[in-house]
Design a protein around this motif. Structure first.
Motif, PDB file in Angstrom:
ATOM      1  N   ASP A 141       0.835  -1.196   0.000  1.00 34.62           N
ATOM      2  CA  ASP A 141       0.000   0.000   0.000  1.00 34.62           C
ATOM      3  C   ASP A 141       0.880   1.260   0.000  1.00 34.62           C
ATOM      4  N   VAL A 142       0.421   2.339   0.613  1.00 35.40           N
ATOM      5  CA  VAL A 142       1.138   3.614   0.505  1.00 35.40           C
ATOM      6  C   VAL A 142       2.488   3.592   1.216  1.00 35.40           C
ATOM      7  N   ALA A 145       4.952   2.929  -1.498  1.00 32.92           N
ATOM      8  CA  ALA A 145       4.469   3.484  -2.755  1.00 32.92           C
ATOM      9  C   ALA A 145       5.582   4.171  -3.530  1.00 32.92           C
ATOM     10  N   ILE A 185       0.869   1.948  -6.047  1.00 34.96           N
ATOM     11  CA  ILE A 185       1.030   1.045  -4.911  1.00 34.96           C
ATOM     12  C   ILE A 185       0.922  -0.392  -5.405  1.00 34.96           C
ATOM     13  N   ASN A 187       0.720  -4.865  -4.052  1.00 35.88           N
ATOM     14  CA  ASN A 187       0.705  -5.923  -3.056  1.00 35.88           C
ATOM     15  C   ASN A 187       0.971  -7.241  -3.763  1.00 35.88           C
ATOM     16  N   THR A 214     -13.071  -4.096   3.331  1.00 34.35           N
ATOM     17  CA  THR A 214     -12.339  -3.313   2.343  1.00 34.35           C
ATOM     18  C   THR A 214     -13.377  -2.653   1.432  1.00 34.35           C
ATOM     19  N   SER A 219     -12.640  -0.457  -5.664  1.00 36.06           N
ATOM     20  CA  SER A 219     -11.355  -1.015  -6.097  1.00 36.06           C
ATOM     21  C   SER A 219     -11.573  -2.485  -6.432  1.00 36.06           C
ATOM     22  N   TYR A 222      -7.792  -4.403  -6.993  1.00 40.35           N
ATOM     23  CA  TYR A 222      -6.870  -4.368  -5.849  1.00 40.35           C
ATOM     24  C   TYR A 222      -7.563  -4.872  -4.581  1.00 40.35           C
ATOM     25  N   ASP A 223      -8.600  -4.182  -4.153  1.00 44.80           N
ATOM     26  CA  ASP A 223      -9.329  -4.619  -2.963  1.00 44.80           C
ATOM     27  C   ASP A 223     -10.062  -5.934  -3.219  1.00 44.80           C
ATOM     28  N   LYS A 272      -6.564  -3.636   5.686  1.00 44.14           N
ATOM     29  CA  LYS A 272      -5.379  -3.353   4.887  1.00 44.14           C
ATOM     30  C   LYS A 272      -4.465  -2.390   5.641  1.00 44.14           C
ATOM     31  N   ASN A 273      -3.268  -2.205   5.119  1.00 44.19           N
ATOM     32  CA  ASN A 273      -2.200  -1.503   5.831  1.00 44.19           C
ATOM     33  C   ASN A 273      -2.608  -0.095   6.292  1.00 44.19           C
ATOM     34  N   TYR A 274      -3.026   0.751   5.372  1.00 45.57           N
ATOM     35  CA  TYR A 274      -3.376   2.127   5.711  1.00 45.57           C
ATOM     36  C   TYR A 274      -4.630   2.176   6.575  1.00 45.57           C
TER      37      TYR A 274
END
Length: 409
Positions: A141-142, A145, A185, A187, A214, A219, A222-223, A272-274
């Motif tokens: 993720d960011v 990035a 970004i 994953n 999510t 998304s 990605y999501d 997720k990370n963020y």
């Protein structure tokens, strides 16, 4: 060593990662007052002060992560992730990436964050009766990035070049007519699957429902890939969850936030990370304070890193430099040490070390429940004539007195 009690021996070193600003000041106090008098401490020490990272072009952060891979357990103080203001303040070469992000990318794994609850501080969300644990994906993720500032008109594209000379694929992002910004970004399936496995294993071990949320409606790739992998891992865990009387539940993240504030708590919320970074702070603050949250990175390769989940407490540090008294909460730092010491004791078969970690946590909780608090806690604690606001060091001293009484019996 305290009177009549030899210090507890350690077989294998912990990796100690020192940090920045006010948390660095408290880290030394916790180490010297709450650990060293009782434990014959063995550490592999890395000073991740922002200037030391800058001096080594951030090689020091990688060295510290590799040390955790060597010894298995690390304890980390809070560190500065520099922005433009910090680059000027500390005269840095560049805006180095988050040290937490760098370490997590190398170790992989999942960050589990759990609020530290005390009897005399009730959550601001009145329906919460049990802790809400955050399972945060600690990769991508960011935090890793690639981003750039666009200064003129032009086309931004996402480009993938297959290894071995396959056909390059291009995907349009935006046609810029003026200045703007672009961020890319990523994953990996392997990391997402490790994240999902860790969350299902944790929920099963703790007998907690597992929520994952999510935004796959927006998304879709990605999501959406996160959801696909979680659904696949759930199939492998389905019968074990049923046998434990627990459930796996997916919903969109906006719906999950609305449901969380109406729940009784008691679930593991995988994010997720963020998302996990942001919402773990929300949970911590709603339970009393950002300093009332434990945090551990669990790697599928058997590495553990315990850390404070909050920042470096910059404003208090500036007051400290002026010689002014501060009242800064060290609970998360204390629980980083206890988590690391307990895990070290468990891995080495040193029962006394693991038991000491438990006693230190009990002493910290009892100190707050007796009314000895830092300012952030006093503001949210139940009214009691015994409550009193104490300084940063006096708070740690009070915990040390309580711990000494427990050990001396």
């Amino acid at each position: 060593m305290i009177s009549g009690c030899p210090r507890i021996a350690m077989k294998t070193p912990l990796v100690e990662l020192d940090g920045d600003e006010m948390t660095r000041v408290m880290w030394e106090m916790v180490r010297n007052k709450l650990v060293l008098p009782f434990v014959d401490l063995k550490v592999e020490y890395y000073d991740l002060h922002i200037k030391h990272r800058d001096d080594t072009n951030d090689r020091l952060t990688l060295d510290a992560a590799r040390a955790i891979m060597k010894y298995g357990v690390g304890v980390k103080c809070a560190t500065i992730t520099p922005n433009a203001d910090r680059v000027r303040e500390y005269d840095l070469k560049k805006m180095w990436k988050s040290p937490n992000g760098t370490i997590r990318a190398l170790l992989d794994g999942t960050v589990f964050r759990k609020p530290i609850l005390v009897k005399n501080i009730r959550p601001f969300v009145s329906s919460w009766k049990k802790p809400i644990v955050i399972g945060r994906h600690a990769y991508g993720d960011v935090y890793s990035a690639t981003e750039t500032r666009v200064t003129q008109p032009g086309k931004a594209e996402l480009v993938f070049t297959p290894a071995g000379g396959g056909k390059e694929a291009r995907f349009p992002i935006h046609d810029f007519t003026g200045p703007g910004i672009v961020q890319g970004i990523h994953n990996t399936d392997g990391s997402i699957e490790s994240f999902a496995e860790a969350c299902f294993a944790f929920a099963h071990a703790e007998k907690m429902d597992l929520w994952f949320s999510t935004k796959d409606t927006i998304s879709k790739i990605y999501d959406g890939r996160f959801r696909e992998i979680f659904d696949g891992v759930h199939e492998r865990w389905r019968e074990r969850f049923v046998s434990r009387g627990i459930e796996y539940f997916f919903t969109l993240i906006d719906d999950a936030v609305a449901r969380i504030v109406r729940s009784e708590g008691g679930m593991l919320w995988a994010l997720k990370n963020y998302d996990g970074d942001v919402l773990s702070d929300m949970i911590a603050a709603a339970c009393g304070s950002l300093a009332m949250m434990t945090s551990v990175l669990v790697s599928p390769r058997g590495y553990f890193e315990y850390e404070a989940a909050h920042g470096t407490v910059q404003k208090h540090y500036y007051r400290h430099l002026k010689g002014e008294e501060t009242s800064t909460n060290s609970m998360a730092l204390i629980f980083a040490w206890t988590g690391g010491l307990r895990k070290r004791g468990e891995l080495d078969g040193t029962e006394a070390l693991a038991a000491f970690a438990g006693k230190l946590e009990e002493a910290a909780l009892e100190t707050v429940e007796k009314g000895v608090m830092t300012g952030d806690l006093l503001a949210v604690a139940e009214t009691d004539p015994n409550n009193r606001n104490v300084s940063t060091e006096a708070f740690i001293d009070a915990i040390a007195d309580c711990l000494r009484n427990k050990i001396e019996g």
